[in-house]
Design an enzyme around this catalytic site. Structure first.
Site, PDB file in Angstrom:
ATOM      1  N   HIS A  11     -15.546  -1.641  11.018  1.00  0.00           N
ATOM      2  CA  HIS A  11     -15.464  -0.574  12.020  1.00  0.00           C
ATOM      3  C   HIS A  11     -15.938   0.750  11.432  1.00  0.00           C
ATOM      4  O   HIS A  11     -15.641   1.805  11.976  1.00  0.00           O
ATOM      5  CB  HIS A  11     -14.020  -0.445  12.525  1.00  0.00           C
ATOM      6  CG  HIS A  11     -13.050  -0.020  11.472  1.00  0.00           C
ATOM      7  ND1 HIS A  11     -12.585  -0.878  10.510  1.00  0.00           N
ATOM      8  CD2 HIS A  11     -12.476   1.172  11.216  1.00  0.00           C
ATOM      9  CE1 HIS A  11     -11.760  -0.240   9.720  1.00  0.00           C
ATOM     10  NE2 HIS A  11     -11.689   1.029  10.116  1.00  0.00           N
TER      11      HIS A  11
ATOM     12  N   CYS B 102     -13.208  -0.655   4.924  1.00  0.00           N
ATOM     13  CA  CYS B 102     -11.969   0.080   5.124  1.00  0.00           C
ATOM     14  C   CYS B 102     -10.773  -0.862   5.003  1.00  0.00           C
ATOM     15  O   CYS B 102     -10.870  -2.052   5.311  1.00  0.00           O
ATOM     16  CB  CYS B 102     -12.000   0.749   6.491  1.00  0.00           C
ATOM     17  SG  CYS B 102     -10.592   1.833   6.832  1.00  0.00           S
TER      18      CYS B 102
ATOM     19  N   SER C 239      -8.252  -1.029   6.860  1.00  0.00           N
ATOM     20  CA  SER C 239      -7.770  -1.479   8.164  1.00  0.00           C
ATOM     21  C   SER C 239      -8.265  -2.876   8.513  1.00  0.00           C
ATOM     22  O   SER C 239      -7.577  -3.641   9.196  1.00  0.00           O
ATOM     23  CB  SER C 239      -8.176  -0.498   9.258  1.00  0.00           C
ATOM     24  OG  SER C 239      -7.537   0.742   9.087  1.00  0.00           O
TER      25      SER C 239
ATOM     26  N   CYS D 179     -15.178   6.360   9.875  1.00  0.00           N
ATOM     27  CA  CYS D 179     -13.726   6.173   9.879  1.00  0.00           C
ATOM     28  C   CYS D 179     -13.068   6.926   8.732  1.00  0.00           C
ATOM     29  O   CYS D 179     -12.458   7.959   8.920  1.00  0.00           O
ATOM     30  CB  CYS D 179     -13.354   4.682   9.803  1.00  0.00           C
ATOM     31  SG  CYS D 179     -11.579   4.380   9.689  1.00  0.00           S
TER      32      CYS D 179
ATOM     33  N   HIS E  20      -5.945  -5.208   7.183  1.00  0.00           N
ATOM     34  CA  HIS E  20      -4.738  -5.303   8.002  1.00  0.00           C
ATOM     35  C   HIS E  20      -4.898  -6.362   9.090  1.00  0.00           C
ATOM     36  O   HIS E  20      -3.913  -6.970   9.526  1.00  0.00           O
ATOM     37  CB  HIS E  20      -4.413  -3.952   8.643  1.00  0.00           C
ATOM     38  CG  HIS E  20      -3.950  -2.916   7.671  1.00  0.00           C
ATOM     39  ND1 HIS E  20      -2.960  -3.144   6.756  1.00  0.00           N
ATOM     40  CD2 HIS E  20      -4.346  -1.633   7.478  1.00  0.00           C
ATOM     41  CE1 HIS E  20      -2.753  -2.044   6.038  1.00  0.00           C
ATOM     42  NE2 HIS E  20      -3.592  -1.121   6.454  1.00  0.00           N
TER      43      HIS E  20
END
Length: 370
Positions: free
Chosen positions: A61, A40, A42, A167, A45
């Site tokens: 995650h 993902c 994220s 997710c 990030h």
């Protein structure tokens, strides 16, 4: 026990794949053999620092695996169960879980803390405690997670596809169905066609949207967007503005969903311009934690009764919606096989993220070796 994981030791450095030490699960915790992990945005990030995650941390995650061991007090799963790991836990006891908003569970307050619910760590490397992203750390072939993060699924569902609903797929689908409230016959615009954007397209299609306009700067995303249900494609918001105006005879879109890799304030007003009177803009994309500036015509919001809605995990309740989405997959209504562009070994994680950021893939999946 010894395990292997991708660890981030400093911002803007590559993931380091190395051996870790993993402790046994404690009260209401579960040891998971991670079979597959979605890649993902994220997690990137965390690399850039847009998400404030204490380092070092094991990334990942969005995962699925098999229960290897349970700690004291675990009631919902047993050894051998197949599970999806939900990136937001659901305690079932806080106010938000009690009113059906478990995507806002109070345990979410510690997602970026690195430590487990009790404030301690289960992983160590190079003589240091190592945190886990979102309490999960699915970039490890084994991980210890809270029972609140585990959702049991049917054993016949392939885990390398099921991991996506931990997710990205759930977030995108829910952004359209729950936050956007897409209805049959609606016109929908999705800006940013990655794993979340592609899932928002699918949510809009399943909800019965008439027009689904996918917007992405990469022309390579057109074919994939159409496979997932997009009826039209545009390479910019300006191009989409003209297209939506023509498709709706000037009425504009009912819903516009922002799912780009990194959201910035100057994107918001163009999104508002895409929607009709009484329409809804859904902000799902993540922004840097300190970002506060945006551009917004306030009179347009009031006089045209337009709405700007934030969406976390697509407003989904993981224990209900993860099985629901996998049922849609089994029925052939939700495309998961098509979402996975490339499978990677854990050792190739940095190449996978390079591919993602260059727009080469919709969703990469790490297949763990055991």
């Amino acid at each position: 026990m010894k395990a292997k994981a991708a660890v981030l030791w400093d911002h803007n450095t590559p993931w380091s794949v190395e051996e870790i030490e993993l402790a046994d699960p404690r009260e209401r915790e579960v040891l998971i053999k991670v079979v597959a992990s979605g890649m993902c945005h994220s997690d990137d990030h965390a690399v850039t620092g847009d998400l404030a995650v204490p380092l070092p941390v094991i990334g990942g995650h969005e995962g699925a695996g098999i229960v290897e061991k349970i700690g004291p007090g675990v009631r919902d799963v047993e050894v051998g169960d197949h599970v999806v790991l939900s990136f937001i836990p659901s305690c079932g006891r806080c106010r938000w879980c009690a009113v059906g908003q478990s995507n806002l569970c109070d345990l979410g307050a510690i997602l970026m803390a690195g430590a487990q619910v009790d404030g301690t760590y289960r992983a160590a490397a190079r003589g240091h405690d190592v945190g886990t992203f979102s309490l999960l750390g699915t970039f490890g072939n084994y991980t210890v997670v809270p029972e609140a993060s585990v959702v049991k699924i049917n054993k016949w569902i392939p885990l390398e596809k099921a991991c996506l609903v931990g997710c990205g797929v759930t977030t995108g689908w829910g952004s359209a169905v729950n936050t956007g409230e897409v209805s049959p016959g609606d016109s929908v615009v999705v800006v940013g066609i990655g794993g979340i954007g592609g899932s928002a397209i699918q949510g809009a299609k399943i909800a019965g949207a008439r027009h689904i306009v996918a917007v992405d700067i990469s022309p390579d995303k057109k074919a994939m967007a159409e496979t997932l249900g997009a009826t039209h494609f545009a390479s910019s918001i300006d191009e989409a503005m003209t297209l939506v105006n023509e498709l709706t005879w000037g009425v504009m879109a009912d819903v516009a969903i922002l799912t780009v890799g990194v959201a910035s304030g100057d994107m918001i007003q163009p999104m508002v311009g895409l929607i009709r009177k009484g329409g809804r803009v859904v902000l799902t994309a993540v922004s840097p934690m300190g970002a506060t500036d945006t551009q917004l015509h306030l009179a347009e919001m009031t006089l045209f009764q337009k709405q700007l809605r934030g969406s976390l995990f697509g407003e989904c309740n993981p224990r209900a919606d993860i099985p629901r989405l996998l049922n849609l997959y089994e029925a052939g209504l939700l495309k998961l096989d098509e979402m996975v562009t490339t499978e990677y070994r854990l050792e190739d994680i940095n190449q996978g993220y390079d591919d993602m950021k260059s727009g080469k893939i919709m969703r990469g999946v790490i297949i763990h070796e055991h």
